[in-house]
Enzyme design. Structure first.
Site, mmCIF file in Angstrom:
data_model
loop_
_atom_site.group_PDB
_atom_site.id
_atom_site.type_symbol
_atom_site.label_atom_id
_atom_site.label_comp_id
_atom_site.label_asym_id
_atom_site.label_seq_id
_atom_site.Cartn_x
_atom_site.Cartn_y
_atom_site.Cartn_z
ATOM 1 N N ASP A 59 -10.094 -7.358 6.992
ATOM 2 C CA ASP A 59 -9.530 -6.087 6.253
ATOM 3 C C ASP A 59 -9.749 -5.007 7.026
ATOM 4 O O ASP A 59 -9.234 -3.850 6.711
ATOM 5 C CB ASP A 59 -9.851 -6.274 4.804
ATOM 6 C CG ASP A 59 -9.713 -7.236 3.944
ATOM 7 O OD1 ASP A 59 -8.452 -7.884 4.171
ATOM 8 O OD2 ASP A 59 -10.438 -7.885 3.118
ATOM 9 N N ASP B 160 0.900 -1.158 -0.196
ATOM 10 C CA ASP B 160 -0.045 -0.115 -0.203
ATOM 11 C C ASP B 160 0.992 1.334 0.032
ATOM 12 O O ASP B 160 0.575 2.193 0.644
ATOM 13 C CB ASP B 160 -1.032 0.033 0.959
ATOM 14 C CG ASP B 160 -1.894 -1.047 1.378
ATOM 15 O OD1 ASP B 160 -2.106 -1.585 0.267
ATOM 16 O OD2 ASP B 160 -2.363 -1.393 2.336
#
Length: 598
Positions: free
Chosen positions: A537, A313
């Site tokens: 998540d 990310d």
């Protein structure tokens, strides 16, 4: 058309803390020593519970005279509570009575000193925390000393759910390279490390033992995780050293860590924001990377192949999610301008790559994020920039990983990007949206070639995270869609059943993908399970916590979407916990929809 995405946020697993032995059998009485009158102690017991199982951490603080060896004792209130696997002490249980004896390295406790031990356990009915403890036969915290006479009968309460197939067998193909010598593919010929904390949670689920012996990665998503975080719902009591010790005990050939704590981490999302502000690069170096490198570099671990997944990310966000892009953020602007991501990744590569048995794989997004030329080439360039920043060179990069913690299909068997329907290319379909790739394998292989073209070594390998991209079950298509239009053709035949490629959080209908294995395809070092299946998540709603885990509407099943996912529903499962915490309902669905099927 520029797709954004982000992989999911921190989620690292349970975790443990130093490999100790579990001794099954009769009662070992707590010894009474000559120094007993001067023994004073304070005990802190915490546990992370899930249905049928738990991970406990016990911190022993010596507030009396110095100790040279100790034995801790307590009694469980529920006869079903069992110690199954312990660390940092030798555990013995008879009936409900438990003792934990110090090991050679932690038996000496000066006045005011503390040490922590832990274990995985099982329970049924209820799991009350013990409140009475003894240390060397002396009561701590108002506890009572167990009886000194051993029972005449053997224990009558066997473990309710003992570990199945514990990973203690030596690898079938031991490493042939000398310690500290890098091999071309660290996944070949050796067995991977099975994280006991994740395994315990998976084993506690109905049917979980079918997959619990697969190797998964250990997530280091904050500084505290280096030494273990026993009070966390998304990390565990094991720190880096304890995982490495356990890997040696298992006879594993490789172990995988996720390095995931950049300043201003995951600048485009909320569920996975980190603990460091965008200007805290010095802290990232000194308090995060340096300690990890110091432990991984210890000579006792030189026989292990230590694989680091570097900062998911991160770098692709500097291409796709700055404020000049649709849906971009000021935080991405900041970390691009101040060099936090580029220099942080460069420093991590240089420091960790200097260790002879360490293999660095940098995160490289996924096809639904970077598959357009406007993202594909610029991202390869910024990856190269980071690889030579802060004193690093491309030689510190062993490869790259795609689809980390995401859901993109490994292969789409029923349509190709080159297909045409009624004179229209499938790239014109709403699902493909002019992307040049329709699955992860084709993207990873092409992106590898692109990375070599910008200056990375020609022998770099790719990893693909297949932990949750199986898309099996009853909804899986069995052939191409109708040729009425490009949309009916693609939508009817695609195995990835998400509403949009930009959906990333706890996706409904997903399944376990290919099991971890080495050299599955040209240019691919391995299929891996970097995201441990069953770890959330992000939460479906805002959940107050002290772990730095935020709430992202993309994890809310009622959310109607935004520009990044084409204003489609989020597709997230409901009732999800914070990122990294165990999500039983998702784990069960992943097993039901596994492809290949379990």
């Amino acid at each position: 058309m520029n797709v954004w995405r982000r992989l999911t946020g921190p989620r690292r697993a349970l975790a443990l803390a130093g490999a100790g032995a579990l001794v099954a059998g009769g009662l070992v009485t707590i010894p009474v020593t000559a120094a007993q009158a001067a023994t004073q102690c304070d005990i802190a017991y915490t546990s992370n519970d899930w249905p049928g199982g738990f991970t406990a951490s016990v911190t022993i603080k010596n507030v009396g005279d110095a100790l040279n060896g100790w034995t801790l004792g307590w009694t469980f209130a529920n006869s079903s509570q069992r110690v199954q696997q312990g660390w940092s002490a030798t555990f013995t249980q008879s009936g409900s009575q438990v003792t934990a004896r110090s090991l050679s390295y932690n038996g000496t406790l000066a006045t005011g000193a503390s040490t922590s031990i832990g274990f995985n356990g099982a329970w049924s009915g209820s799991n009350p925390k013990p409140t009475s403890f003894t240390l060397n036969g002396v009561v701590c915290n108002g506890g009572t000393t167990p009886p000194t006479d051993p029972p005449t009968d053997p224990p009558t309460d066997p473990p309710t759910d003992p570990p199945t197939d514990p990973p203690t067998d030596p690898p079938t193909d031991p490493p042939t390279n000398p310690p500290g010598t890098k091999v071309d593919n660290p996944y070949v010929g050796v067995r991977g490390y099975v994280n006991p904390e994740w395994k315990a949670k998976a084993d506690a689920e109905a049917g979980g033992s079918r997959v619990s012996n697969n190797p998964t990665a250990v997530w280091l998503d904050r500084i505290a995780a280096i030494n273990g975080t026993p009070d966390s719902s998304s990390n565990g009591a094991f720190g880096v050293r304890q995982h490495l010790d356990e890997a040696l005990r298992q006879g594993a050939g490789y172990i995988q860590f996720v390095i995931y704590n950049l300043p201003g981490r995951d600048c485009s999302a909320l569920a996975s924001n980190g603990e460091l502000g965008p200007d805290e690069l010095p802290k990232y170096k000194a308090q995060y990377i340096d300690p990890i490198a110091a432990i991984q570099g210890e000579s006792k671990y030189s026989s292990l192949r230590i694989i680091n997944i570097i900062e998911i990310d991160s770098l692709p966000n500097l291409v796709t999610n700055t404020s000049d892009q649709a849906g971009g953020t000021v935080m991405c602007d900041t970390v691009k301008a101040n060099g936090a991501y580029v220099n942080g990744v460069g420093y991590a590569l240089a420091k960790l790559g200097a260790i002879g048995n360490v293999y660095n794989y940098i995160d490289a997004g996924h096809h639904g994020w970077l598959g357009w030329d406007s993202n594909f080439v610029p991202t390869s360039n910024i990856l190269k920039t980071a690889a030579v920043a802060s004193g690093s060179t491309v030689n510190n990069v062993h490869g790259f990983i795609t689809n980390t913690a995401n859901y993109s299909a490994l292969q789409e068997p029923y349509f190709k990007v080159t297909d045409n329907v009624n004179g229209q290319t499938v790239r014109q379909s709403k699902w493909v949206d002019w992307n040049f790739y329709v699955d992860e394998l084709s993207f990873a292989q092409a992106f590898r070639n692109q990375l070599v073209s910008v200056g990375f070594n020609s022998n770099i390998g790719m990893l693909i995270d297949t932990s949750r991209n199986g898309w099996g079950g009853s909804a899986r298509p069995t052939g191409p869609g109708a040729t009425t239009s490009v949309d009916t053709y693609v939508n009817g035949g695609r195995i990835d059943r998400r509403a949009h490629l930009g959906n990333w959080c706890n996706q409904a209908g997903a399944g376990l993908g290919e099991r971890p294995r080495a050299t599955p395809a040209t240019g691919i070092d391995a299929y891996v399970w970097v995201k441990p299946p069953g770890e959330s998540d992000g939460s479906s709603k805002e959940i107050p916590n002290n772990e730095g885990k935020g709430f992202d509407r993309m994890c809310d099943p009622t959310y109607g979407g935004n520009a990044r996912n084409g204003n489609n529903p989020s597709g997230a499962l409901g009732d999800a916990p914070i990122s990294g915490a165990w999500f039983s309902a998702q784990f069960q669905e992943l097993m039901r929809n596994a492809y290949p099927a379990l």
